[in-house]
Motif scaffolding. Structure first.
Motif, PDB file in Angstrom:
ATOM      1  N   ASN A 157       1.078  -1.111   0.523  1.00  0.00           N
ATOM      2  CA  ASN A 157       0.093   0.141   0.018  1.00  0.00           C
ATOM      3  C   ASN A 157       0.363   1.156  -0.211  1.00  0.00           C
ATOM      4  O   ASN A 157       0.479   1.975  -0.858  1.00  0.00           O
ATOM      5  N   ILE A 188       2.405   1.507  -3.133  1.00  0.00           N
ATOM      6  CA  ILE A 188       1.041   2.428  -4.403  1.00  0.00           C
ATOM      7  C   ILE A 188       0.562   3.661  -4.146  1.00  0.00           C
ATOM      8  O   ILE A 188       0.137   4.790  -4.761  1.00  0.00           O
ATOM      9  N   LYS A 191     -15.152  -4.025  -5.050  1.00  0.00           N
ATOM     10  CA  LYS A 191     -14.014  -4.100  -6.055  1.00  0.00           C
ATOM     11  C   LYS A 191     -15.100  -3.400  -7.168  1.00  0.00           C
ATOM     12  O   LYS A 191     -15.024  -2.739  -8.289  1.00  0.00           O
ATOM     13  N   SER A 237      -5.733   2.872  -6.987  1.00  0.00           N
ATOM     14  CA  SER A 237      -5.129   3.072  -5.985  1.00  0.00           C
ATOM     15  C   SER A 237      -5.707   1.951  -5.216  1.00  0.00           C
ATOM     16  O   SER A 237      -5.288   1.200  -3.886  1.00  0.00           O
ATOM     17  N   TYR A 238      -7.040   2.282  -5.077  1.00  0.00           N
ATOM     18  CA  TYR A 238      -8.259   1.785  -4.249  1.00  0.00           C
ATOM     19  C   TYR A 238      -7.441   0.356  -5.328  1.00  0.00           C
ATOM     20  O   TYR A 238      -8.334  -0.598  -3.842  1.00  0.00           O
ATOM     21  N   ARG A 239      -8.486   0.802  -5.623  1.00  0.00           N
ATOM     22  CA  ARG A 239      -8.701  -1.473  -6.849  1.00  0.00           C
ATOM     23  C   ARG A 239      -7.561  -2.425  -6.404  1.00  0.00           C
ATOM     24  O   ARG A 239      -7.608  -3.206  -6.455  1.00  0.00           O
ATOM     25  N   ASP A 240      -6.313  -0.681  -6.623  1.00  0.00           N
ATOM     26  CA  ASP A 240      -4.832  -1.890  -6.210  1.00  0.00           C
ATOM     27  C   ASP A 240      -5.213  -2.546  -4.873  1.00  0.00           C
ATOM     28  O   ASP A 240      -4.469  -3.832  -3.819  1.00  0.00           O
ATOM     29  N   VAL A 241      -5.420  -1.909  -3.062  1.00  0.00           N
ATOM     30  CA  VAL A 241      -5.708  -2.021  -2.279  1.00  0.00           C
ATOM     31  C   VAL A 241      -6.914  -3.514  -2.272  1.00  0.00           C
ATOM     32  O   VAL A 241      -6.305  -3.918  -1.108  1.00  0.00           O
ATOM     33  N   GLY A 250      -4.998  -5.944  -3.091  1.00  0.00           N
ATOM     34  CA  GLY A 250      -4.683  -7.172  -1.970  1.00  0.00           C
ATOM     35  C   GLY A 250      -5.109  -7.637  -1.172  1.00  0.00           C
ATOM     36  O   GLY A 250      -5.273  -8.384   0.191  1.00  0.00           O
ATOM     37  N   MET A 251      -6.531  -7.161  -0.438  1.00  0.00           N
ATOM     38  CA  MET A 251      -7.083  -7.143   0.690  1.00  0.00           C
ATOM     39  C   MET A 251      -7.845  -9.025   0.737  1.00  0.00           C
ATOM     40  O   MET A 251      -7.675  -9.907   1.560  1.00  0.00           O
ATOM     41  N   ILE A 252      -7.724  -9.467  -0.841  1.00  0.00           N
ATOM     42  CA  ILE A 252      -8.392 -10.323  -1.283  1.00  0.00           C
ATOM     43  C   ILE A 252      -6.847 -11.128  -0.701  1.00  0.00           C
ATOM     44  O   ILE A 252      -7.304 -13.047  -0.339  1.00  0.00           O
TER      45      ILE A 252
END
Lengths: 368, 368, 368, 368, 368
Positions: A233, A236, B232, B284-288, B291-293
């Motif tokens: 994060n 990013i 997502k 960047s939210y999508r990347d985060v 990562g959560m998954i």
């Protein structure tokens, strides 16, 4: 950066902050001057350096009336504002240099994206310095704004403290071309300092990544994954701050903008090369961090496998043995083996053989 | 946005809606005017504001004949239509301003992709406002269309309610340049309000993400994953709505279109910068979220591992012990240990030693 | 599309078909006319409509000699061929309109990629309609080819049946500008119908995805995954068919090609906007479908975890109890507890306590 | 391709070959002529066809002196070299046509990337044919080089055998425009044959993928995964060979190069369209192959789950029962149940009830 | 490369080095000359070769005064510096050729990104050679810098040792055009040597990958994954070093820069083609490496499955049998079977039947 300053730094942990601060302003007319950022009690200081062939003066500004004559004196002017919490000061300064409200709004809003704007009478640039804290694994941004005019440079720091002290020292010591080359070269020097700061941050991040990599090999646990997640994060976030810098530098170093002298352009291209390098390194760090998650997941699987093997070995050795003991624990009237002379010894031998056979089987499978 | 209005909002949950509404029209000749969107009982209201140096008038339109004289009066005109369910009204308005049917069709079709079209006599823009509901985790879009002519601005809202009330208030209060700067500046102000609305939405999404992140650490369960998935999908949907805005703003702020004044362009570039910022943050939210998954999956694996350890520890301690008890439960005639004086005590010691050995083994493995 | 027609449709399931049909031709000289597609017994029908200010005629073509006079009559000509299995007919038609063999080859080869070609005397376009079958989850493509000349439009359908009936009806009824606007507007109308068909397909796919999503939550099983996989492959296939449409529309709507009138261009841009929308939606569907696989995998993991918990709870409660019973089933001569007065009761209490302790432990772990 | 030839084919399996052969040359001066490829005992054959309005001659070249007069004869010349192992022959040929050493080096190096180079006196093209072997799942490449001059075409094949036999046959038979259209059209025909060969390869790959997909559903095992992996690597390799073809065709079909006649350009654009199609299909095959790995992994998880369920069902039914039997196998002096009249029957009933209860529990969970 | 040299090589393992060395300089004024790289005791050697039609001289430079006359002699000059640890030497050399400080800084900083800069009086290029060590799996970079002037070429090697010895040998032997073609052709030859070096590296990496692939099939373990991870990180690093080369070559081979002669351009384009090939191969290696991780993960899953099957088979066969033995080990007064004549035999048959039934069940499931 002093220890005392750290406590005032903003954290990136809270995702909502980026958007949050902005939303406080939602509904206000554009150009409304509001400081969006960490509130602070410090009184902003405005420091003025006049230079040309040499440094003529270096003082803290008391009255805005002092600026006008300096501008006309034929000397170059560097005015540095640290702290953005006194909106009225910024506004007054804006008036002196005829900076319009949209620009002042951007200076005050510390959640701004880095950008460059070329206006009629000056060049406006927003950058971020980034400080990675190895302890917490957080990145703390600080917003810097620059306004480059014909014979002046204004710089705005979000936090008190002095990232530019070094440059001031060099300026005074007369090292390099800083004194004599005008505000555009000074701007270059400040931007170079910002990019150098990125290399420091990259080094810290890399050290953190190495610690995590060692942990991954030695003893990966839940906190390792959390750390990788945090790191990703962070990367990013950092990428978002650094990426626009390339575009900014391309724009100002290629432009026909009169206030950047021809002699300064190669230096800006040099900063550009470094910025590209930073972005390259960031990209590979992200790839490496993604690889770490694969390693972690497979290491969790490996552990599970390990656990299962222990269970399976113990269980498969003893379950048949227990069956045998159960067999001769039956109470049938007529079980001839029970009264054989060497019945008990026979069972002992059978049990030993079963256990040995199982162990041999597992060794052949390479389980231990 | 009023509470009463929320119930009328469209949900994004149903994937088929996007395409579905469109398909209702499949087969109709192009330019057929049909309202594609949530049906509503409300009667659309048409509100007219005439302005120039000051606000001259502000009334609800009763007859379309009133528009013609106003257009010729030398004043600027802002006509806002809220509600799209009365096709005939839109059509009549279209006739007054000679808007062709393809444009009217786009205004009425609320599943439209945001876009800008530059025509001979006006500029046509479609945007989306997005409201994220923290409770349901859904995003509710509302379509806004603008037609900017030489001296008028038409705005069409999909839903009754008033996202632009604030601007009207500022206009009346004479704050900023809204009154005096013509319809292009008004258009800017409205678009700025839309982008500010995105920041509000980003903040809400970020808060939701933080809640999920905390849950991921504390107690991830099936509903956590469902929430990440929903989030997502929401980000995918939001991105699709916001992304075209960049292109729209580039197009209208760079164009040589005569109805955007030179003085308004910097403001549009400002909105553009904000739109780019929104897109950056979304990415960047999508990347985060991705990562959560990973975190979730590895946390499920960890739980499984945990479960297995408990089973393995219990089983591997007791299975050998049970074997021992089974052994001395056999009924062989001649088992000498059974009659040894300290036979029972010996078994006790052996059992204790096996249990202790196992526990030591597990502790060495770091299992508890 | 009639039910009878469906049986003739090609399936996309067999990956090799795309390449397969092509390879049949490998080795033939370029420009060889061979029908590559589903063989059919139907005789192709050639339908001619002459129009201008009004529809002058509408008949089935019997002889190719009839075309020449019509072309010279000053009227517009629309010739529709449904069915491609009679190569000789296509060839004759090609001769009348001096279409070279490479073009005819492309028309006959139904595995062609959508494309536009601008030639000296006409414009050549290949498109695909796509029909998604909810039952099988397959997409059935049909290839359409168009040749737009100065005063004529040729259209070639792969299958008998009539996707353009509606347009013919509108044409006859004199709705819109179809009758009077020349073959370029007719081409637009046909392409618009194709894109509308994509929205119908998107809606069906979205409905299928919602069914799968519900299944994912309720009871995911092996067939759910197979369905997601099929869906993803379908989206890949559909994307490949729709994607080139953007390029095609850009090319013909921007080109200086004389046969597209200035008045038709805005309509083509409108179709372009819709095509972009379709591609956007497809992309997000792919993202959503990828997310579904994550959900599925984690749900399988969850189930495994669930299974393991049941096993662990049962096993860890009873294994210690069984040990206890084994203990007092030993046959040692001297086991004092066996003859204690409340020995049996004591064991009962111990067993109950162990079981209760285990249950408490699992509840504390949140396992049930 | 003859069976005898296959044994000489290069394998793609060994990753190092691509780079390996190259590295043998590392250190030699540029332009050094060394054959990099499979060594071969066959003597290369040089076959000459002279054509113009008709085929004038077709013979195997014995002496390089024969070429000069042919070049001046006003006829077109096609010289085909099969086999690259005789460097001296290639060198002599190079001298006759004044081909510089860098080009000859590229012809001899069969690990070259496909490319086109436009030189003053000729056009130089390198392509690959690809043969997919269904048995081994390997792709065998063969490098083809072309040199197109004003009135001649040289073609170099890596392997003896004759991929161009068909074209020679058509040429002789006078089918199409091959005889009369000059060497540029011949070049087109040869390139078209190469692209047609890609469709054959795609078909074979697709058939392999279908076999794997069926296996995935029916009985996925370790070799299935290995096969998918091999297939993916093959697709990566194939893509690398086909991708540059687009660029090559764009370059030569758009260029103002005088030796490509205007009449041949549409044919090259046609080959271009097919090459784009091949790349499109390859991309979707890669997506499909990636999806297969997800399926495989989830199928492994499903199997594990299946295994666990069997274990859990058996264990959880019998463990409590074994506890019960253990209980009444204890040797306490005073266990009243043991002497009850219906004690044994009671235990039978209890055991049956426990087993039935467990089975009901599992059925409710949907485990069987 | 000599064995003695290897020990001096820098490792890429430590991620922080890239950034680290840079950060040492953070704070210094731009243009400060500091050697950033491995410290070394060796004294740098400066070797001068003068050439033109032939090699005139070849000696180790003792004094910088000797250069001036050579430059004016009409001969070409190649000055090679190996070792960068003597900053003063570099600085003196810089003065002779009027190289500004920014350039010298880049030469001395061995963590530089490859780049080309076109200046008024010379061309400046930074490249990397890469040596992959099969033992450690690490890549060791060496930075090379070139300065190409009108009649001279300066080359700077980071490490003592001689990658260019071969070229010097060829030069002396008069092979190819090296002697006579001027410093631009010499530059080409050196760059060609660097790219050839990449092919050697690719071959080594590929061999390593094949070893890993074989291990993956035969016996994947934790170190296999670590090796894949290392390999991937290496590929990321290598790609970062090679990627900019494309841009560099495009820039200098297309530019109108006067010091590159027209005759040298085709050679540079040839190097460009090879560089593109290297990047292509690197990309596919990354794809292959990613695939390996999937294989590894699924192989870990397979092993787990294997383990579980063993446990399940053993447990499910013996648990029911143990139940039976437990049953007849109960001490009920009245258990009729215990006194049946063939009771014991009956139990034997039942136990055998249960075991056989279980085995049949597992065989049907395909478990062994």
């Amino acid at each position: 950066m002093s220890a005392g300053k750290k406590s005032k730094q903003k954290s990136t942990r809270r995702l909502s902050e980026v958007a949050g601060r902005r939303s406080e302003k939602s509904g206000l007319p554009p150009g409304s001057l509001v400081h969006i950022g960490e509130p602070s009690e410090d009184n902003p200081k405005i420091r003025v350096i006049t230079f040309g062939k040499k440094i003529h003066d270096d003082f803290e500004l008391q009255s805005f009336d002092a600026i006008e004559p300096l501008l006309k004196s034929g000397q170059f002017l560097w005015i540095n504002v640290d702290g953005l919490n006194r909106v009225d000061l910024i506004e007054s300064l804006g008036k002196v240099f005829s900076i319009n409200d949209l620009i002042l709004e951007d200076i005050l809003n510390t959640t701004q994206r880095p950008k460059a704007e070329i206006l009629d009478n000056f060049l406006f640039i927003i950058l971020k310095t980034l400080n990675f804290d190895e302890q917490t694994g957080e990145t703390y941004p600080e917003q810097l704004s620059f306004i480059l005019g014909h014979n002046y440079l204004l710089s705005f720091q979000e936090l008190a403290g002095d990232p530019f002290d070094e440059i001031r020292t060099r300026m005074k010591a007369g090292i390099g071309k800083l004194q004599s080359s005008g505000p555009d070269f000074l701007l270059y020097a400040l931007m170079d300092a910002v990019v150098d700061n990125y290399f420091v941050m990259l080094e810290k991040i890399a050290e953190k990544m190495e610690i995590i990599e060692d942990e991954l090999v030695a003893d990966p646990n839940k906190s390792t994954l959390a750390m990788i997640h945090k790191l990703k994060n962070n990367l990013i976030y950092v990428r978002r701050s650094v990426w626009p810098l390339r575009e900014i530098l391309t724009r100002i170093s290629n432009s026909e903008y009169p206030f950047i002298q021809e002699t300064t352009r190669p230096y800006l291209r040099d900063v550009y090369d470094h910025a590209v390098h930073v972005v390259d390194v960031l990209e590979s760090y992200r790839d490496v961090a993604s690889g770490m998650i694969d390693i972690y997941l497979s290491s969790v699987s490996n552990k599970l496998n390990e656990t299962m093997k222990v269970l399976t070995i113990i269980a498969t050795i003893f379950i048949p043995l227990t069956f045998i003991t159960g067999w001769y624990g039956m109470n049938f009237k007529d079980m001839p083996e029970l009264s054989w002379e060497y019945g008990y010894q026979m069972v002992m031998i059978i049990a030993g053989a079963v256990a040995a056979g199982m162990l041999a089987f597992f060794r052949r499978k390479g389980w231990f």
